[in-house]
Design an enzyme around this catalytic site. Structure first.
Site, short mmCIF file in Angstrom:
data_model
loop_
_atom_site.label_atom_id
_atom_site.label_comp_id
_atom_site.label_asym_id
_atom_site.label_seq_id
_atom_site.Cartn_x
_atom_site.Cartn_y
_atom_site.Cartn_z
NE ARG A 88 49.82 -1.03 75.71
CZ ARG A 88 48.95 -2.32 74.36
NH1 ARG A 88 49.02 -1.86 73.31
NH2 ARG A 88 48.10 -2.49 75.64
N GLY A 90 49.23 -0.82 69.52
CA GLY A 90 49.53 -1.88 69.97
C GLY A 90 48.04 -2.58 70.42
CG ASP A 91 45.10 -6.21 69.91
OD1 ASP A 91 43.74 -6.42 70.62
OD2 ASP A 91 44.71 -6.24 68.71
CB THR A 93 48.99 -6.36 76.01
OG1 THR A 93 50.41 -7.68 76.52
CG2 THR A 93 49.33 -5.10 76.42
CB ALA A 154 54.12 -6.84 75.00
CB ILE A 155 57.66 -3.92 71.82
CG1 ILE A 155 58.43 -4.06 72.46
CG2 ILE A 155 58.12 -2.14 71.43
CD1 ILE A 155 60.41 -4.45 71.96
N GLY A 156 55.27 -1.69 72.86
CA GLY A 156 53.84 -0.91 72.60
C GLY A 156 55.09 0.77 72.95
N GLY A 167 56.74 1.60 76.78
CA GLY A 167 58.00 0.83 76.18
C GLY A 167 57.97 -0.45 76.12
CB CYS A 185 49.32 -8.84 71.14
SG CYS A 185 50.70 -8.16 72.89
#
Length: 230
Positions: A88, A90-91, A93, A154-156, A167, A185
């Site tokens: 995904r 992002g970082d 999480t 959080a969103i990724g 998601g 994140c």
């Protein structure tokens, strides 16, 4: 309500909502990938999946995300938290019980705009939070949904053949202490919060999922979909 003339990023008149219950992250990941293939072949329609994961730290594709893992392997084992790499965006999480995770498996073939899809996904969560009495929003230069400098969602996401997966992860009532094992994140100028903490009251997970489904349809619907293969 959205402008009735706005073209939705995902037309979801036949959206199916399913609840997988509690899952291991890696198992849910494999199930998502299988559903992406099914959606591409037209074997299933657009689907919004809800799940809760067993405790896990997941690392996305952002460069140097590994350095934001704070706890040692021994500390992870003691806390019963897995560590999994993901594809995904992002970082790093955390996912765990008390968090509603939403995985839309939807086709963007009719409107290949990932940015618009992300904004609409954010809008879904923002409207849900408003329904529960929390005024949230976006934060300049940051992903996810915030109350000032406190991140609540959080969103990724990822896309394959213009079918979305991964998601959002909304903190309803998770163990917030588990976020101290990472720099969530990569955030160094904010904290993580939950609905329960902000409202200072218990929150019904099922009620949150039901409202998210309502808002997802309202944000993304408006125009009928084409049922052709993706």
């Amino acid at each position: 309500m959205p402008d009735s003339q706005k073209e939705p990023s995902v037309p979801t008149s036949k959206l199916e909502v399913v609840d997988w219950g509690r899952t291991r992250y890696s198992d849910a990941f494999e199930r998502q990938k299988a559903m992406v293939l099914q959606r591409r072949e037209g074997q299933i329609g657009d689907t919004l999946i809800f799940t809760e994961h067993h405790p896990v730290y997941t690392v996305g594709l952002r460069k140097d995300a590994d350095r934001h893992l704070v706890w040692s392997e021994a500390a992870l084992k003691a806390a019963g938290i897995e560590f999994v790499r993901s594809n995904r965006g992002g970082d790093i999480t955390y996912h765990g019980p008390g968090q509603v995770v939403g995985y839309p498996i939807v086709s963007l073939q009719h409107k290949r705009d990932l940015h618009a899809y992300l904004r609409d996904l954010e809008e879904t969560v923002i409207r849900t939070m408003t329904y529960f009495g929390l005024e949230t929003g976006r934060r300049e230069g940051k992903t996810g949904i915030w109350l000032e400098d406190r991140k609540i969602c959080a969103i990724g996401v990822a896309v394959r053949s213009w079918i979305t997966y991964h998601g959002f992860a909304l903190n309803v009532c998770p163990n917030l202490q588990h976020f101290s094992g990472i720099v969530p994140c990569g955030i160094t100028d904010g904290t993580v919060t939950s609905m329960e903490k902000e409202l200072a009251a218990p929150v019904d997970m099922e009620a949150v999922k039901a409202r998210l489904a309502v808002e997802f349809r309202q944000v993304f619907l408006e125009v009928g979909r084409s049922d052709g293969k993706s």
